[in-house]
Scaffold this motif. Sequence first.
Motif, mmCIF file in Angstrom:
data_model
loop_
_atom_site.group_PDB
_atom_site.id
_atom_site.type_symbol
_atom_site.label_atom_id
_atom_site.label_comp_id
_atom_site.label_asym_id
_atom_site.label_seq_id
_atom_site.Cartn_x
_atom_site.Cartn_y
_atom_site.Cartn_z
ATOM 1 N N GLY A 59 -18.413 -5.724 4.762
ATOM 2 C CA GLY A 59 -17.202 -6.325 4.220
ATOM 3 C C GLY A 59 -16.124 -5.346 3.838
ATOM 4 N N GLY A 60 -16.408 -4.043 3.951
ATOM 5 C CA GLY A 60 -15.427 -3.026 3.584
ATOM 6 C C GLY A 60 -14.246 -2.949 4.529
ATOM 7 N N TYR A 61 -14.467 -3.310 5.806
ATOM 8 C CA TYR A 61 -13.386 -3.461 6.779
ATOM 9 C C TYR A 61 -13.461 -4.893 7.298
ATOM 10 N N PRO A 62 -12.794 -5.842 6.664
ATOM 11 C CA PRO A 62 -12.875 -7.222 7.143
ATOM 12 C C PRO A 62 -12.468 -7.300 8.615
ATOM 13 N N PRO A 63 -13.355 -7.743 9.507
ATOM 14 C CA PRO A 63 -13.040 -7.729 10.933
ATOM 15 C C PRO A 63 -11.898 -8.654 11.322
ATOM 16 N N ASP A 64 -11.642 -9.677 10.495
ATOM 17 C CA ASP A 64 -10.577 -10.630 10.805
ATOM 18 C C ASP A 64 -9.271 -10.298 10.083
ATOM 19 N N ALA A 65 -9.164 -9.078 9.549
ATOM 20 C CA ALA A 65 -7.956 -8.680 8.832
ATOM 21 C C ALA A 65 -6.734 -8.758 9.746
ATOM 22 N N GLU A 66 -5.611 -9.125 9.161
ATOM 23 C CA GLU A 66 -4.363 -9.232 9.907
ATOM 24 C C GLU A 66 -3.340 -8.238 9.366
ATOM 25 N N LEU A 67 -2.426 -7.821 10.245
ATOM 26 C CA LEU A 67 -1.314 -6.965 9.837
ATOM 27 C C LEU A 67 -0.115 -7.871 9.564
ATOM 28 N N ARG A 68 0.399 -7.814 8.340
ATOM 29 C CA ARG A 68 1.434 -8.756 7.920
ATOM 30 C C ARG A 68 2.606 -8.005 7.301
ATOM 31 N N VAL A 69 3.812 -8.271 7.778
ATOM 32 C CA VAL A 69 5.017 -7.665 7.222
ATOM 33 C C VAL A 69 5.349 -8.350 5.897
ATOM 34 N N VAL A 70 5.578 -7.539 4.856
ATOM 35 C CA VAL A 70 5.888 -8.092 3.539
ATOM 36 C C VAL A 70 7.319 -7.769 3.105
ATOM 37 N N ASP A 71 7.970 -6.799 3.750
ATOM 38 C CA ASP A 71 9.365 -6.495 3.439
ATOM 39 C C ASP A 71 9.993 -5.838 4.665
ATOM 40 N N ASP A 72 11.239 -6.194 4.954
ATOM 41 C CA ASP A 72 11.886 -5.719 6.181
ATOM 42 C C ASP A 72 13.388 -5.612 5.948
ATOM 43 N N THR A 73 13.877 -4.360 5.902
ATOM 44 C CA THR A 73 15.311 -4.146 5.732
ATOM 45 C C THR A 73 16.007 -3.861 7.057
ATOM 46 N N GLY A 74 15.226 -3.764 8.122
ATOM 47 C CA GLY A 74 15.751 -3.363 9.428
ATOM 48 C C GLY A 74 15.167 -2.020 9.803
ATOM 49 N N PRO A 75 15.729 -0.921 9.288
ATOM 50 C CA PRO A 75 15.144 0.388 9.604
ATOM 51 C C PRO A 75 13.869 0.692 8.827
ATOM 52 N N VAL A 76 13.620 -0.015 7.723
ATOM 53 C CA VAL A 76 12.425 0.223 6.904
ATOM 54 C C VAL A 76 11.601 -1.058 6.843
#
Length: 340
Positions: A59-76
């Motif tokens: 469970g230390g690396y959840p295999p179903d983990a997703e990459l999710r954007v939480v803040d987006d200014t454009g260049p950052v």
Amino acid sequence: MTETVASAEALASGLLTAAGMDPGNARTSARCIVMADVWGIGSHGLMRLPYYLQRMAAGGYPPDAELRVVDDTGPVVSATGGGGLGHWQLWEAAGLAVSRCRRYGIGAVAVADSGHCGALGLYTVPGLREGLLTLAFSNGPAVMPPWGGAKPLLSTSPLAAGIPARPRPAIIDMATSAVARGKIAAHARRGTQLPEGWALAADGTPTTDPQEALYGMLSPLGGAKGFALALLVESLAGGLAGPNLSADVPDMFTESDAPNPQRIGHVLITLDPARFAGGGEAAAKRLDRLAASVEDAGGRLPGRDRVLPENVDPHTPLKVDDGTVRELRQWAERLGVPPE
């Protein structure tokens, strides 16, 4: 044992998929893992896969983990990885940094709450393909004391840079400790002594015993200056991305830590040379000249012999440590992955 790049990737991908990862993410991760071996960084290649699988199962690396954007200014862009394995997450982040750099001249992407990502220099490749310069930073479990101290505070604080010189790029990939921790683990697996100056035992005394070193500390590269550079890397990866500082990151090599997400931070910064002084090709030509001057002076351009992933012949032989092969076969049997 000798495998081929293709067979090693297929095995790694099959194991990660059987462990519960999305097949596409598993393939990307497998490619990054095997490329570390292709580049001669075996300490970050297939040798690590049993540890990844152990952490995924616990469970230390959840295999179903997703990459999710939480803040987006454009260049950052700030994203969170849900504690998952870092390879595919940082590869996606590198592609995003390239697209933002093309639009704004700079693309900075932070990935928080992630896992180990292997050879950090790999994530400069998407930028190099587009003639862009990329800087990469990451953290991990604390193994390095402050200069003059005897308590682990920072990770190996790795940093990487891809410099788009022509006709071949420079790829810098280094720990700011005297040696990468994976090399300590490789010596421990083989039962071979360490060179002097690499490591400290848990009480802060120098050691050449790899087992003592694995659960002890690593010396900073270049003394006080190396520690200062490591502190900069930690400030970016742990301080800006986080959420864990290295002192709070669970250790991959400690079995009892396997259920605990590492929550590592990564930061990528990609720059477009064409947006700098002189415009157009001026900066690119200066980088070309700089790289050529290194070799003209009798030096060696860092990473000049590292083949980019798309140029690797899948039939290239790949030497894999026999102990690693045994462990991977055991995992294949456990996960029901048929032998190649």
